[in-house]
Design an enzyme around this catalytic site. Structure first.
Site, mmCIF file in Angstrom:
data_model
loop_
_atom_site.group_PDB
_atom_site.id
_atom_site.type_symbol
_atom_site.label_atom_id
_atom_site.label_comp_id
_atom_site.label_asym_id
_atom_site.label_seq_id
_atom_site.Cartn_x
_atom_site.Cartn_y
_atom_site.Cartn_z
ATOM 1 C CD GLU A 1 -48.827 101.475 -22.051
ATOM 2 O OE1 GLU A 1 -49.688 100.678 -22.468
ATOM 3 O OE2 GLU A 1 -47.936 101.161 -21.241
ATOM 4 C CD1 TRP A 2 -49.889 109.440 -16.427
ATOM 5 C CD2 TRP A 2 -48.640 110.787 -17.701
ATOM 6 N NE1 TRP A 2 -49.490 110.496 -15.644
ATOM 7 C CE2 TRP A 2 -48.724 111.342 -16.399
ATOM 8 C CE3 TRP A 2 -47.909 111.463 -18.685
ATOM 9 C CZ2 TRP A 2 -48.100 112.527 -16.060
ATOM 10 C CZ3 TRP A 2 -47.292 112.644 -18.339
ATOM 11 C CH2 TRP A 2 -47.392 113.177 -17.049
ATOM 12 C CG LEU A 3 -44.786 105.297 -16.555
ATOM 13 C CD1 LEU A 3 -43.285 105.148 -16.331
ATOM 14 C CD2 LEU A 3 -45.486 103.967 -16.323
ATOM 15 C CG ASP B 1 -28.879 104.746 -19.046
ATOM 16 O OD1 ASP B 1 -27.972 104.931 -18.206
ATOM 17 O OD2 ASP B 1 -29.352 105.672 -19.734
#
Length: 297
Positions: A94-96, A199
């Protein structure tokens, strides 16, 4: 140009063509792409040689777990498809929509992480580790289950990094003494097996255009929530508002400041094993400081 295996793969998996694409920053391991689809959607893709598919598979597993625990708070991009095609490893996410200027709240992101940590305990069986090994950057991260946090961190985190260093001819002075003491140091503050990002340096979090916070590129496992807060202070660190928001939502136990260096030694050692250079001297100095301190609690 976008690699043709990815173009074909997107068409097959999503049933729509790629109308436009451009390379974007996505870390130092994989190539990253912004995709504009013919149906108007925007997606994010990572590609690499097929031999790197295990890295992308581990990322997809971690993102799925983190997104499920987060339930949208914070935002975590869900993996849509991943696999191998035409000699390439591929991951579609999905694009952020990242904010170009400050407009969101780092305080709110810290609070969201606290809620994620606490919510994740609902699915815990009381053990520390993960159902599979994964990676920390490009380094191996073993996740064998342990009932005691101190044993897990000594064996699966510091122990594996120090053994890796020794195999490369880098034996750090005091390593054995440190490993002997770590289990006792970490048994007194009530660590719980939260799902941690693993991380969480500042390059793996961001604010979005709508003001919400987002987390990505994880190295998940079940561990002491303090490891995420410790790493968030390493390599530049997060704004102080992030830590204030976390503490206001789920305060950390007494003595957490004294465990920051111990937890971050893991990441210094990983960087030393991966990149060498001054990370070796930083790791040795950190190890010696830890051994000189009064016992941690």
């Amino acid at each position: 140009m976008l690699p043709s295996p990815l173009t074909t793969w997107v068409q097959e998996q999503l049933g729509t063509a790629v109308a436009a694409q451009r390379p974007v920053g996505g870390g130092c391991i994989h190539r990253a792409w912004a995709l504009e689809l013919a149906d108007g959607r925007r997606l994010f893709a990572k590609t690499n040689d097929a031999r790197h598919l295990p890295l992308l598979d581990a990322e997809a597993d971690g993102l799925t777990a983190l997104a499920t625990a987060a339930a949208g708070d914070p935002v975590v991009p869900r993996p849509l498809h991943w696999g191998e095609r035409g000699g390439q490893a591929l991951l579609l996410l999905e694009w952020l929509p990242l904010a170009r200027s400050p407009g969101g709240s780092w305080w709110a992101l810290g609070a969201s992480l606290a809620r994620l940590h606490r919510r994740s305990l609902e699915q815990s069986d009381g053990r520390f580790g993960w159902h599979r090994d994964n990676v920390i950057g490009a380094g191996p991260q073993p996740n064998g289950w342990r009932l005691r946090w101190g044993a897990f961190f000594a064996e699966q985190r510091l122990g594996t990094q120090l053994a890796w260093a020794a195999r490369s001819g880098r034996r750090l002075e005091g390593a054995e003494a440190l490993l002997e003491q770590v289990p006792q140091w970490l048994e007194g503050h009530g660590a719980q097996p939260c799902l941690v990002h693993g991380d969480l340096w500042s390059g793996n979090a961001a604010l979005l255009e709508d003001g919400r916070g987002a987390l990505f590129d994880p190295a998940v496992y079940r561990g002491d929530r303090e490891v995420d807060l410790a790493m968030a202070r390493l390599f530049g660190g997060f704004p102080e508002a992030f830590f204030t928001g976390y503490a206001a939502t789920w305060p950390l136990p007494e003595g957490h400041q004294r465990r920051v260096e111990l937890y971050n030694l893991y990441h210094l050692l990983n960087h030393a094993n991966l990149f060498g250079g001054s990370y070796w001297s930083q790791s040795q100095q950190s190890l010696q400081r830890l051994l000189r301190r009064p016992p941690l609690g």
